[in-house]
Design a protein around this motif. Sequence first.
Motif, PDB file in Angstrom:
ATOM      1  N   ILE A 169      37.655  39.379  35.151  1.00  0.00           N
ATOM      2  CA  ILE A 169      36.994  38.070  35.740  1.00  0.00           C
ATOM      3  C   ILE A 169      36.958  37.793  37.082  1.00  0.00           C
ATOM      4  CG2 ILE A 169      35.244  36.544  34.652  1.00  0.00           C
ATOM      5  CD1 ILE A 169      36.758  37.583  31.606  1.00  0.00           C
ATOM      6  N   MET A 170      37.950  37.270  37.463  1.00  0.00           N
ATOM      7  CA  MET A 170      38.731  36.393  38.473  1.00  0.00           C
ATOM      8  C   MET A 170      37.895  37.427  39.542  1.00  0.00           C
ATOM      9  SD  MET A 170      42.000  34.642  39.438  1.00  0.00           S
ATOM     10  CE  MET A 170      42.413  35.607  39.879  1.00  0.00           C
ATOM     11  N   MET A 171      38.510  38.471  39.300  1.00  0.00           N
ATOM     12  CA  MET A 171      38.597  39.943  40.495  1.00  0.00           C
ATOM     13  C   MET A 171      36.618  40.032  40.693  1.00  0.00           C
ATOM     14  SD  MET A 171      41.558  41.873  40.457  1.00  0.00           S
ATOM     15  CE  MET A 171      41.905  43.034  38.966  1.00  0.00           C
ATOM     16  N   ALA A 172      36.392  40.033  40.238  1.00  0.00           N
ATOM     17  CA  ALA A 172      34.559  40.671  40.142  1.00  0.00           C
ATOM     18  C   ALA A 172      34.172  39.395  40.411  1.00  0.00           C
ATOM     19  CB  ALA A 172      34.403  40.493  38.546  1.00  0.00           C
ATOM     20  N   ALA A 173      34.532  38.184  40.536  1.00  0.00           N
ATOM     21  CA  ALA A 173      33.675  36.427  40.485  1.00  0.00           C
ATOM     22  C   ALA A 173      33.913  36.690  41.923  1.00  0.00           C
ATOM     23  CB  ALA A 173      34.057  35.204  39.824  1.00  0.00           C
ATOM     24  N   VAL A 174      34.682  37.056  42.389  1.00  0.00           N
ATOM     25  CA  VAL A 174      35.419  36.505  44.429  1.00  0.00           C
ATOM     26  C   VAL A 174      33.908  36.784  44.893  1.00  0.00           C
ATOM     27  CG1 VAL A 174      36.940  37.733  45.981  1.00  0.00           C
ATOM     28  CG2 VAL A 174      37.840  36.297  43.939  1.00  0.00           C
ATOM     29  N   LEU A 175      33.302  38.407  44.785  1.00  0.00           N
ATOM     30  CA  LEU A 175      32.048  39.053  45.251  1.00  0.00           C
ATOM     31  C   LEU A 175      31.353  38.388  44.637  1.00  0.00           C
ATOM     32  CD1 LEU A 175      34.352  42.289  46.892  1.00  0.00           C
ATOM     33  CD2 LEU A 175      33.460  39.707  48.321  1.00  0.00           C
ATOM     34  N   THR A 176      30.976  37.798  43.364  1.00  0.00           N
ATOM     35  CA  THR A 176      29.473  37.740  42.767  1.00  0.00           C
ATOM     36  C   THR A 176      28.958  36.006  43.628  1.00  0.00           C
ATOM     37  OG1 THR A 176      30.402  38.697  41.236  1.00  0.00           O
ATOM     38  CG2 THR A 176      28.251  37.401  40.228  1.00  0.00           C
ATOM     39  N   LYS A 177      27.635  36.529  43.456  1.00  0.00           N
ATOM     40  CA  LYS A 177      27.149  35.576  44.528  1.00  0.00           C
ATOM     41  C   LYS A 177      27.484  34.311  43.160  1.00  0.00           C
ATOM     42  CE  LYS A 177      22.845  34.022  46.693  1.00  0.00           C
ATOM     43  NZ  LYS A 177      21.468  34.317  46.698  1.00  0.00           N
ATOM     44  N   GLY A 178      27.452  33.349  44.127  1.00  0.00           N
ATOM     45  CA  GLY A 178      27.670  31.386  43.031  1.00  0.00           C
ATOM     46  C   GLY A 178      28.478  31.314  43.117  1.00  0.00           C
ATOM     47  N   GLN A 179      28.554  30.213  41.723  1.00  0.00           N
ATOM     48  CA  GLN A 179      29.927  30.117  41.809  1.00  0.00           C
ATOM     49  C   GLN A 179      30.348  30.087  39.663  1.00  0.00           C
ATOM     50  OE1 GLN A 179      30.711  25.699  39.251  1.00  0.00           O
ATOM     51  NE2 GLN A 179      32.028  25.080  41.352  1.00  0.00           N
ATOM     52  N   THR A 180      31.751  30.470  39.540  1.00  0.00           N
ATOM     53  CA  THR A 180      32.089  30.873  38.258  1.00  0.00           C
ATOM     54  C   THR A 180      33.128  29.624  37.811  1.00  0.00           C
ATOM     55  OG1 THR A 180      32.130  33.185  38.599  1.00  0.00           O
ATOM     56  CG2 THR A 180      33.155  32.873  37.001  1.00  0.00           C
ATOM     57  N   ARG A 181      33.027  29.941  36.395  1.00  0.00           N
ATOM     58  CA  ARG A 181      34.287  28.852  35.907  1.00  0.00           C
ATOM     59  C   ARG A 181      34.593  29.684  34.829  1.00  0.00           C
ATOM     60  NH1 ARG A 181      32.379  23.929  36.686  1.00  0.00           N
ATOM     61  NH2 ARG A 181      32.491  22.723  38.061  1.00  0.00           N
ATOM     62  N   ILE A 215      35.864  29.933  41.223  1.00  0.00           N
ATOM     63  CA  ILE A 215      35.550  30.689  41.839  1.00  0.00           C
ATOM     64  C   ILE A 215      34.308  30.156  43.113  1.00  0.00           C
ATOM     65  CG2 ILE A 215      36.015  33.730  42.998  1.00  0.00           C
ATOM     66  CD1 ILE A 215      36.422  32.963  39.504  1.00  0.00           C
ATOM     67  N   GLU A 216      34.388  30.597  43.751  1.00  0.00           N
ATOM     68  CA  GLU A 216      32.870  30.323  44.606  1.00  0.00           C
ATOM     69  C   GLU A 216      33.047  31.119  45.113  1.00  0.00           C
ATOM     70  OE1 GLU A 216      30.896  27.695  44.831  1.00  0.00           O
ATOM     71  OE2 GLU A 216      32.589  26.406  43.811  1.00  0.00           O
ATOM     72  N   GLY A 217      31.968  32.244  45.039  1.00  0.00           N
ATOM     73  CA  GLY A 217      31.247  34.295  45.326  1.00  0.00           C
ATOM     74  C   GLY A 217      31.725  33.630  47.360  1.00  0.00           C
TER      75      GLY A 217
END
Length: 419
Positions: A169-181, A215-217
Amino acid sequence: MERFFIQGGKALRGELKIDTAKNSILPLMAASIMVEGVTTFQNVTRYSDVLVMSKIIESLGAVVSWDGDSLIIDSRELSGSSVLNELAGKLRASVFLLGPVLARQKTAKIAYPGGCEIGLRPIDIHLDGLKALGAKVIDKNGYIYASADKMRGGDYALRFASVGATENIMMAAVLTKGQTRIYNAAKEPEIVDLACYLNKCGAKISGAGSSVITIEGVKKLSRSVKFRPLGDRIIAGTMLLACAACGGEITLKNAKAEHNEALIAKLSQSACQFDIKSDKIKMRSYGRLKSFGSVETATYPGIPTDLQPQIVALQCVSDGCCMIVENLFESRFKHAAELMKMGADITLKNNVCLTRGRDKLYGAEVKASDLRGGAALVIAGLAAEGYTTVEGVEFIDRGYYELEKQICLLGGDMKREKI
Ligand code: UD1
């Protein structure tokens, strides 16, 4: 086919440099395909799992090469988005490619990962986490199909702190727009290693190593970097347990005591003596040790499930009874039946193993059926009277590189032979 031949009964003495953490380098290799640049991973050990992962990322279009012990991955051009069954079936860690392929290619088709020797190992948390970020995920005919058209950063709480799911999930979120927690994230040191590498490449990850990761995309990762993964805390733990079982005095380099705190506390209570420096562990073990009494596996910083089989082996020759509770994987006591062939006194019930320590184990012909269970049989063989042969070396090679040479360096008597 090969087997190990071990002449038991020798104390272990000497110094050993611990190899790269298998559980760091595999997700790091998966992550490297998100980088539109060239990564040089330094000081990498050629475990058989690393060689399979190389083949998988080559099949996606990455160019993989070696320069001594540096593993170079050029993913500037990535052509594929599918990982087929014949490769994924060989490696559980192939599931780590789902997040990175989806993030980079916006679509992914990954065969279900292989290897179920220690339990069911579902991947529902990986998939739920990606869905929480808006990925469309379909699970059909042994493949996972995913698309990223509607992916946006979001919050996701894992129902269990799974290492692989946190990483995916962390890896996917790196290139995903917006913030992930990510809430209830796993805290293992290998996750911190992965976040450090991705941040070096341009990602914006904070909180890795705690239970909330943010993670901030970013649009893309394009820095070419050099990165040296951690030393393997499970190999370090295996060597400490081997020395505890055989007696002697060993020094492990490239090994951080803080990564094996729970194990070192148990060994200290059993009368092992430690001398600890920043990335060096020295341990002395004289005479028969007291049993651990009771021990249960847990997520980091608890006792790792990957050291449970080796702990069982030590308890079989320690003074007193020990109750070992396996809380992570449901069928992870296959080594017990093999240890009993060597004279171990073990009772098993569900996820609990009760050992009554014997003065001695005796050499026997035994067979490994998984990686860490194989390491446990090697420890028992080293501590036993007489000689032991261990089949199933291919499992052990997945996460220990030329284990027989490492044991010989420490004064043990172990060789590999063809059968
Ligand atoms: C990683 C390690 C492995 C170690 C394990 C636990 C790598 C390459 N492998 O495996 O050596 O034994 O952590 O420390 O890093 N679970 C689910 N659903 C999921 C995912 C996991 O129910 O989607 C369950 C598993 O069945 C298991 C528990 O969660 O009971 C822990 O598994 P997890 O932390 O995911 O292990 P892996 O990442 O597969």
